[in-house]
Design a protein around this motif. Structure first.
Motif, PDB file in Angstrom:
ATOM      1  N   TYR A  55      39.606  48.134  39.403  1.00  0.00           N
ATOM      2  CA  TYR A  55      38.804  47.749  38.237  1.00  0.00           C
ATOM      3  C   TYR A  55      39.408  48.356  36.960  1.00  0.00           C
ATOM      4  O   TYR A  55      39.450  47.715  35.906  1.00  0.00           O
ATOM      5  CB  TYR A  55      37.353  48.217  38.390  1.00  0.00           C
ATOM      6  CG  TYR A  55      36.480  47.247  39.156  1.00  0.00           C
ATOM      7  CD1 TYR A  55      36.267  45.966  38.662  1.00  0.00           C
ATOM      8  CD2 TYR A  55      35.864  47.607  40.349  1.00  0.00           C
ATOM      9  CE1 TYR A  55      35.462  45.063  39.358  1.00  0.00           C
ATOM     10  CE2 TYR A  55      35.066  46.719  41.050  1.00  0.00           C
ATOM     11  CZ  TYR A  55      34.872  45.449  40.555  1.00  0.00           C
ATOM     12  OH  TYR A  55      34.088  44.555  41.244  1.00  0.00           O
ATOM     13  N   ALA A  93      35.652  46.038  32.204  1.00  0.00           N
ATOM     14  CA  ALA A  93      35.442  46.540  33.562  1.00  0.00           C
ATOM     15  C   ALA A  93      34.094  46.089  34.110  1.00  0.00           C
ATOM     16  O   ALA A  93      33.996  45.594  35.250  1.00  0.00           O
ATOM     17  CB  ALA A  93      35.546  48.067  33.591  1.00  0.00           C
ATOM     18  N   LEU A 105      32.447  53.595  38.288  1.00  0.00           N
ATOM     19  CA  LEU A 105      33.043  53.261  36.996  1.00  0.00           C
ATOM     20  C   LEU A 105      32.345  54.023  35.869  1.00  0.00           C
ATOM     21  O   LEU A 105      33.006  54.567  34.966  1.00  0.00           O
ATOM     22  CB  LEU A 105      32.935  51.756  36.739  1.00  0.00           C
ATOM     23  CG  LEU A 105      33.764  50.832  37.631  1.00  0.00           C
ATOM     24  CD1 LEU A 105      33.467  49.368  37.299  1.00  0.00           C
ATOM     25  CD2 LEU A 105      35.246  51.109  37.467  1.00  0.00           C
ATOM     26  N   SER A 134      37.440  50.440  43.341  1.00  0.00           N
ATOM     27  CA  SER A 134      37.103  51.115  42.089  1.00  0.00           C
ATOM     28  C   SER A 134      38.334  51.286  41.206  1.00  0.00           C
ATOM     29  O   SER A 134      38.287  51.052  39.992  1.00  0.00           O
ATOM     30  CB  SER A 134      36.478  52.486  42.375  1.00  0.00           C
ATOM     31  OG  SER A 134      35.341  52.367  43.197  1.00  0.00           O
TER      32      SER A 134
END
Length: 470
Positions: free
Chosen positions: A112, A137, A352, A109
């Motif tokens: 990203y 992303a 995200l 995560s």
């Protein structure tokens, strides 16, 4: 017992030593780690940075001696968690599994965010177009999801190309510095005890160890390896030697390039351009431009490597009934753990989205916080693996004291000390000194406890099961 049909088996004999090395070295991100971590190690540890990377390499090699030897006895997609299970018991293995899931989810995560920020900056510098990091992303997450769904051979080929390119651009810098420097006068530059031992040695060493995150994932590809009892140990040694040797050589050359000045002050004053500046001086502006592009592709390689590694953790744990069994199904044509990959892609997309809704910064918040917790989790996992190796061989009659007990014990203790150091200096890793973020390390014992509780459920419902290939 877990189903042993092809629906729950990864494609055997599909990966060679080189393929596994590509996955592991790509996860270490030689270029990305050099650009991101080396300035920090120099800024905190001073001119002794090359020596600190050498120390990290030696400690991990000592750990790898037993780690590689144990991988000859345990062949599965369960990684370090499976080794801990065999060395310290099923409950400890499930606790390690919880830590492993936390580690790789956080790392995936966080990276990203790093890719989105670097990618947006690169697009702006080349095309003069401003693009929202959120768009990048999700776009790169979709691409990684596609690769995770397809046959792993494709990922291995892509990672191989990207890794070679990023290594070559840094080797070009190394060669240029060696050819233009009077390195005979500074042959031991960076390795003298007086340079290595400094007030910031402990924290700098912690950042050096963080650059090796991912090497333990060699065992995750055991079921897909050709002759795994030989391939996995070889890949482990080669990966550590490549990563350690590369970092040590490059930081030594950086020190040589700054020989006429104060390298520690240069790193502190010009963190972002610390390496770009000397690369332009010794190689040329064209190389620095290329390096900036390859830095982004290097981060993509990290994403792809972590995604594949975590998919195999999910697959293995599902096959043991630790996670829902649906995650253990393999695609009939792609031979990939496709359901695990889809679930992982959706999960990371939600993480995200949560950061985006909170107007988080992609680097200062998403990247630093998640990677700090992920790194701490991996160090904890590696430490558990180190002691599991010692415990495993203690019960085997044909053990060799130096290879199976003494040297791995030194490596395990070294990892324990680094882990303690990382816990004590979490604010240095995360960049936050106060607030709720400082409590993130408590997530590690929390997921370990959840793993132990889930272990009781698994044993109660299915008995003391294990991976079918263990």
């Amino acid at each position: 017992m877990p189903c042993e049909s092809s629906a729950h088996q990864l494609k055997p004999a599909s990966l060679g030593v080189a393929d596994i090395v590509f996955f592991v070295v790509a996860a270490a991100a030689p270029l990305g780690a050099t650009l991101g971590a080396a300035p920090v190690v120099f800024a905190i540890g001073g001119a002794g940075a090359p020596g600190l990377y050498l120390i990290a390499s030696i400690v991990l090699l000592l750990f790898a001696i037993g780690f590689a030897a144990m991988s000859r006895y345990v062949v599965s997609a369960g990684g370090v968690a499976d080794l801990v299970s065999r060395g310290l018991g099923k409950k400890a293995g499930h606790m390690a599994a919880g830590v492993a899931l936390l580690a790789y989810v956080c790392l995936l995560s966080g990276v990203y965010g790093q890719f989105a920020a670097f990618g947006a900056d690169l697009v702006a510098s080349i095309f003069s177009v401003e693009i929202d990091w959120r768009i990048l992303a999700f776009a790169i997450a979709a691409l990684v999801a596609l690769f995770g769904y397809l046959n792993i051979d494709l990922s291995a080929r892509v990672l191989g190309v990207l890794m070679v390119l990023e290594v070559l651009i840094l080797l070009l810098f190394d060669i240029a510095v060696l050819m233009q420097s009077e390195f005979e006068k500074g042959f031991l530059q960076g390795f003298m005890p007086s340079q290595i031992v400094s007030p910031g040695m402990g924290v700098a060493l912690m950042f050096a160890f963080a650059c090796f995150v991912g090497f333990e994932s060699t065992t995750l590809y055991g079921e897909e390896a050709k002759n795994p009892k030989r391939t996995v140990p070889r890949a482990t040694y080669i990966a550590i030697l490549m990563i350690g040797g590369f970092y040590t050589l490059t930081t030594w050359c950086i020190g040589l390039a700054y020989q006429t000045g104060d390298v520690q002050a240069a790193a502190s004053d010009n963190y972002v351009n610390f390496i770009f500046a000397v690369n332009t001086e010794y190689v040329g502006a064209w190389s620095t431009f290329t390096m900036k592009i390859l830095a982004v592709t290097s981060i993509f390689a990290v994403l792809l490597s972590f995604h594949n590694a975590l998919c195999r953790y999910l697959f293995s744990l599902a096959r043991e009934r630790f996670l829902p069994v649906a995650l253990s199904f393999v695609h009939p044509h792609q031979s990939s753990p496709y359901i695990a990959s889809v679930v992982l892609s959706c999960s990371t997309a939600l993480i995200l989205l949560a950061f985006m809704l909170g107007n988080a910064d992609p680097v200062d918040n998403l990247y630093l916080w998640m990677v700090a917790l992920g790194t701490l989790s991996v160090l904890t996992l590696q430490t558990l693996g180190g002691f599991a190796v010692v415990a495993f061989f203690w019960r085997i009659e044909e053990r060799k004291w130096w290879k199976h007990q003494i040297l791995p014990s030194i490596g395990a203790v070294g990892l324990l000390l680094i882990s303690i150091l990382a816990y004590a200096n979490f604010s240095e890793l995360s960049g936050v000194e106060r607030g709720i973020v400082t409590l993130l390390p408590w997530c590690i014992p929390a997921v370990a406890l959840l793993g132990a509780l889930n272990s009781r459920r698994v044993v109660a419902q299915h008995g003391a099961i294990g991976s079918p290939t263990s």
